[in-house]
Each structure stands twice: as structure tokens, then as C-alpha cells.
Enzyme design. Sequence first.
Site, short mmCIF file in Angstrom:
data_model
loop_
_atom_site.label_atom_id
_atom_site.label_comp_id
_atom_site.label_asym_id
_atom_site.label_seq_id
_atom_site.Cartn_x
_atom_site.Cartn_y
_atom_site.Cartn_z
N ASP A 105 0.91 -1.15 0.11
CA ASP A 105 -0.02 0.05 0.06
C ASP A 105 0.93 1.36 0.04
OD1 ASP A 105 -2.26 -1.69 0.54
OD2 ASP A 105 -1.42 -1.75 2.59
N GLU B 259 -11.18 0.01 -2.47
CA GLU B 259 -10.41 0.43 -1.32
C GLU B 259 -9.27 1.26 -1.56
OE1 GLU B 259 -9.05 -3.28 0.41
OE2 GLU B 259 -8.08 -3.75 -1.58
#
Length: 537
Positions: A49, A216
Site C-alpha cells: 500500500d 479500497e
Amino acid sequence: MKKLFYCIAIILLRVSSLLHAQPYVSQVWSPDLGNGNYKNPVLFADYSDPDVCRVGNDYYLTASSFNCVPGLPVLHSKDLVNWRIIGYALQKLTPEEVFDKPQHGNGVYAPCICYHRGEFHIYWGDPDYGIYVVKTQNPAGPWDAPILVKPGKGMIDPSPLFDDDGKIYLVHAWAGSRSRINSILSVCELNEDGTRVTGREVMVFDGLAEGNHTVEGAKIYKRNGYYYILAPAGGVKRGWQLALRSKAIFGPYEQKTVLEQGSTAVNGPHQGGWVETPSGESWFLHFQDMETYGRVVHLQPVAWINDWPEMGVEKNGLREPVITYRKPDTGVHPPVENPAESDEFDHPALGLQWQWHANPKDPWCMPTNMGFLRLYAIPLPDNHFNFWDVPNLLLQKFPAGEFTATAKLTFSSSTSGEKTGLIIMGLDYSYIALSKSGDGYKIVQAVCKNADRKTPETIVAETPVETNSVYLRVTVEKQAFCRFAYSTDGIQFVPFGETFKARQGRWIGAKTGIFAVRPDAPGNLGYADFDRFGIEK
């Protein structure tokens, strides 16, 4: 006043020493091809991420760290290809009493790093406690204590926007495991210093309604009068990148797929961050889930076409990732540099590549200025089943698809059953260790399958040795097959035990590192002095 100037000078010296120290060049993976081009991944390690920001000619990257401590790694680059670890934003995870024990798969999710009015901010979500922020004027640290911006369960992947009118907004996603909703993106307004929510949640995108499941990892930006939200959909293994845009912060938003796997082997490709160079080029850093090897980081060129950020290159009507490409035009040409891996333990501080599986405690580890790192043999936790429950594992990320790790150590054991060694840790694990046995020592290999399910480990090989100073080695081959060996002189290595296939951990890649443990017995702790931990081909 003199004291203030002294403190500022110390901080500046620390940043200068970190940014100008001798570059570390990996023997096993370096993305800079030396001819003006680079190859992906630019970080062949588990920086899940990733997010990035630019300040002047400097780029700063952070990534998820989950339960690993210290958390929120901060990396620095001059060209988006060559990276150095310069510090961590979190020295301990909170609540401390919770993260004093391993909390696999919990903790720090999908951070966002940004720079505003002379301060760096990192926002992140802990799905069990809420959205946090830390701040600093010095990205190498120290960072201020975490502030809980929005308490609650299920909120993940936050990203702030400092708007032109001074208002601050925050976009975030939702974890279905806690909130029982997912694929929803929400926006709320924050107070003037970005530390507290002042407005109610507004849903700006419902991925399921738009044919995009598992939305997301949103990042929010503003460019040419549009608000942009970049977010992955479809999941980490087979997903794609979306761009959403609107003239209003709360929408409605249009959508477009701007990057997908196409004809490449880059599955996902999953969430990341957009950054612009001083010359006006746009680039996108994102991750690819390589399972055992973790979520490695790729760099994609971005072309703005009709006010859409088209990523990678066009092929057969799709935008797909590049494998090799020209380096970004950043206006500078730094030397080849990679995140630290090998450690000679020559400094009285722990190397920045190392992380624990829980909040560290004294006296797990004692760095020295004497050329070695001391690990004390800490008693195993009560009611432990295997090393899944052990907090004092000192580990680092896999640095490449193939590599060899060698540890040189001397063990001063105080009681039978103490052991120290070299471990490959994940959902399955295996280690080679020097163990105290009666009046002597032996080399042992242990294997544990499905450690997260409380399966006991098994000793699969052992042999006596007539020394307490040994070299322990693991060679990681293609598809993460691991072969162990030991030596008493550092020259002749004896293959040992059985081949082990590594597996990823919970939301993280497999890791390698060192440990020292003992049964919960009376008496002083034994200790292992590690002279070197080397990563080579």
C-alpha cells in the site's frame, strides 16, 4: 535560546547524515539499469500500500506495516527509482498493551503521506480503533505522538486533501471484516489542523453499484479544477486501478479504468500514489501482490489525456504496466542506492531494515559499538504453541526473488533449552538454530506448518557441534524454496535438514531474521552476539 539552536542543529545534522550516508547497493536486486532506464519492481520488497509525496527535489514514501514494529517506514529518493530507508514514524503501536503481543494482520493499514505548510503528515487506518495521524517537520524523525482523528471500527485507507480554500477533507474506505460494509468510499471534513472530524460522512462512491467490487485504498487529489480519487478495485490478485473525478468534493464522480494487468504478469495492479516531478511529469507508485515475497512496488508513467490519468502504456486498447522504462525526469542524477539489507552491526543503533513482531521491550536487544548486536534469550510466552506467538523475532523483508542470508553468531547460553538462530517466518516457518543441550551445543532445524492455527513445530534434523560460534545460512531459491546450511569456520558450509517452502504471513510477505529464546526457567538469561547478517546472491 542557545539550547533551542543546539537542538535544531542536532536535528539538521541527523537528517544530513541520513540523506548523505554512503549509499547501500544490493547484490540481489537493484532497479536502476544504469543506462537511463529502470526495471520494475523498483522496490522488490514488501512495501504494501505505498504512498508518496514530493517536497522540492525530494520524494518520500511510506507503506503499511501492520503489526510490525517500528511501524510506518519512511523512505527517501531523488529519482523515484533509487530508495533509502531513513526512519519510521511509529516507534510503538497503540494501544501499547494490545500490541505488546503479536497481532498478526492488525495494526497499521494503508497510510498516506503528505506535506502541508512546512509539516509532513501521515494518516492511516487501524480497522479496530480508527483513523490516526502523526506529524513532523523532519521526515527522518522523530514524529509526534499519534492523534486519533476519527475513532471507530472498520475505517481504513485514509487520504487527506488540503483544498485551495483552506478546508481539509478526508476520503477513506471500509473494511467489511469489522464494519460489514465494503467497496464504499466516504468523504468527511476535518478541522483546520487536520486532527478531528467536523462533518458527517458522505458516501461518494459505491463500487458494487458500479460493477467494481473490493474498492479500497483511495487517494484524493485536485488538478485543473477536478477532484480525483484514485482507487483499486477487484482485489489484490486480479484487480485494476480506477480513477474517479468530479468538479465537487462530494461528487457525483465519473469513473474510468486507468491501469490493469493486460498482457503482463503484473497481477493486481493494486493501490498506490500519484506524484509529479518538478518538470511536470506524472508518475504512479503501486504494488503487486507476489504472495510469499509480499507486495512489491512498481513505478508507472502517467499521461493526462482529456483530464484522465492514463497509467502505464497503451496496448490493445488497455493501459497496462511497464516492465522496463526510462527513468523519471527529476532534474537530478543520484547514485544507485537500495534499502539496507546486510548488517555488520558496527553501530550502537539497530539498522533501519529491522522490525519486531510486537512492541519491543528491554532487554530483548542490545546494540553495541563493539561490532556486534546482542540478543538475549527471552523466555517463550506462556501457553505458546509455536513461534507465531513469539514477539521478539527480529526480522526484515525478503529483498528479492532469490538470495542467501548468512548470520555469524556466538552463543553464551546459561541453561539447557536456550536456542538462537536464523528463521524464515510466515504462516509456515522454519529455522536453523544453535541450541544448548546439557553441557554442549547442537544444530537443529525446526519446521512448523500452519503456525497461525496453533500447530506445534517439529524438529526435523539435529547434530552436535563442539563450538558455540557458528555461521547459519539459508538460501532462498525460485518459488521461495529454502535450503539451510551451517559452518564452523565460515568457509565450508554443510547442507542441513530438509528443504522448506516459505509462505507469506498475514497481510505481509515472508520475512527472514534472527532470534534468541529460552524456556521459562530461573537464572540469568543467556545471550547471542551476532557479528554479521549478510544478504548476498
